[in-house]
Design an enzyme around this catalytic site. Structure first.
Site, PDB file in Angstrom:
ATOM      1  CD  GLN A   1      -3.344  -0.918   0.091  1.00 23.15           C
ATOM      2  OE1 GLN A   1      -3.629   0.653  -0.073  1.00 23.15           O
ATOM      3  NE2 GLN A   1      -3.932  -1.972   0.038  1.00 23.15           N
TER       4      GLN A   1
ATOM      5  N   PRO B   1       3.752   8.830   2.274  1.00 23.52           N
ATOM      6  CG  PRO B   1       3.149   9.991   0.651  1.00 23.52           C
ATOM      7  CD  PRO B   1       3.689   9.604   1.842  1.00 23.52           C
ATOM      8  CB  SER B   2       8.644   7.985  -0.018  1.00 27.60           C
ATOM      9  OG  SER B   2       8.179   8.413  -1.750  1.00 27.60           O
ATOM     10  NE  ARG B   3       6.425   0.990   3.080  1.00 25.46           N
ATOM     11  CZ  ARG B   3       5.179   0.520   1.729  1.00 25.46           C
ATOM     12  NH1 ARG B   3       4.529   1.628   1.918  1.00 25.46           N
ATOM     13  NH2 ARG B   3       4.499  -0.223   1.915  1.00 25.46           N
ATOM     14  CG  LEU B   4      10.599   9.173   3.918  1.00 29.74           C
ATOM     15  CD1 LEU B   4      10.761  10.322   3.085  1.00 29.74           C
ATOM     16  CD2 LEU B   4      11.438   8.752   4.150  1.00 29.74           C
TER      17      LEU B   4
END
Ligand code: FMN
Length: 229
Positions: free
Chosen positions: A8, A206-209
């Site tokens: 996701q 977003p971007s796993r940040l």
């Protein structure tokens, strides 16, 4: 789809620390309300992690049944310095279950709530105390009769032969407590209160940040710090 391809992208607005409540109970309540509004089926479901005396971890899903979110009243001058009641998160279970034994040996726990459609998690570490018998009895009364009888039937976490014994016990109890006959609280059933020592609010980005904001006690208040995702 293959497990490794399940993915996701989290897209909520980032958390602005300026928008966080100074009191983590208020922050929890705000997110809990959001989870209810979002239509999450059981927003009060959480994972409770405990550990046995020898450090073996264990975890299971439970339902939160209360939050003591009222602020402690300021002590009246000359009131004798009564300690404010503990504020915490309350759940109910069987004191003789695996979790009950673990909490007796090691009264600390970690709770984790995951609200998937909001991409949010809350983690609470705390010390655990038993809810007093009066509060347990008041809650027990509010449960449906079937659940009250179910609590009597279950020696939770012990090995049993089959469902038949459970159903037989249940049937016998319905005869013992017909109609509106009040059902007492089973002696091994009751509540626990997790009194937080830290809270962490996580929100996917977003971007796993991801955003991670942790509250720690700080001289009678709470300090908020950001953790790396
Ligand atoms: C959604 C959900 C809610 C649950 N709520 C409770 C609960 O509030 N109390 C409880 O004792 N068990 C509850 N259970 C069952 C526990 O997950 C667990 O099986 C049981 O408490 C025994 O755990 P233990 O052997 O670690 O003590 C729930 C299970 C699910 C899936």
């Amino acid at each position: 789809m293959a497990i490794q391809d399940l993915r996701q992208n989290y897209t909520p607005e980032p958390i602005d620390p300026e928008d966080l409540s100074a009191d983590p109970f208020d922050q929890f309540t705000a997110w809990f309300d959001d989870a209810q509004q979002a239509g999450i089926l059981e927003p009060n479901a959480f994972t409770l992690a405990t550990a046995s005396a020898d450090g073996t971890p264990n975890a299971r899903t439970l339902l939160l049944k209360g939050i003591d979110d009222a602020k402690p009243a300021a002590a009246e001058p000359g009131s004798g310095g009564d300690k404010a009641p503990d504020r915490g998160f309350v759940f109910y279970t069987n004191y003789a279950s695996a979790k009950g034994e673990e909490l007796a040996a090691n009264p600390r726990a970690c709770m984790n709530f995951y609200w998937d459609t909001l991409s949010r998690c809350v983690r609470v570490h705390g010390s655990v105390t038993k809810v007093d018998a009066e509060e347990t009895a008041a809650y027990f009364k509010t449960r449906p009769r079937e659940s009250q009888l179910g609590a009597w039937c279950s020696e939770q976490s012990s090995v049993i032969d089959g469902r038949e014994d459970l159903m037989l016990k249940f049937f016998q109890l319905t005869e013992e407590y017909p109609d509106e006959t009040p059902i007492p609280v089973p002696p091994t059933w009751g509540g626990y209160r997790v009194v937080p020592t830290s809270f962490e609010f996580w929100q996917g980005q977003p971007s796993r940040l991801h955003d991670r904001l942790r509250y720690l006690p700080d001289g009678g208040a709470w300090k908020i710090e950001r953790l790396s995702p």
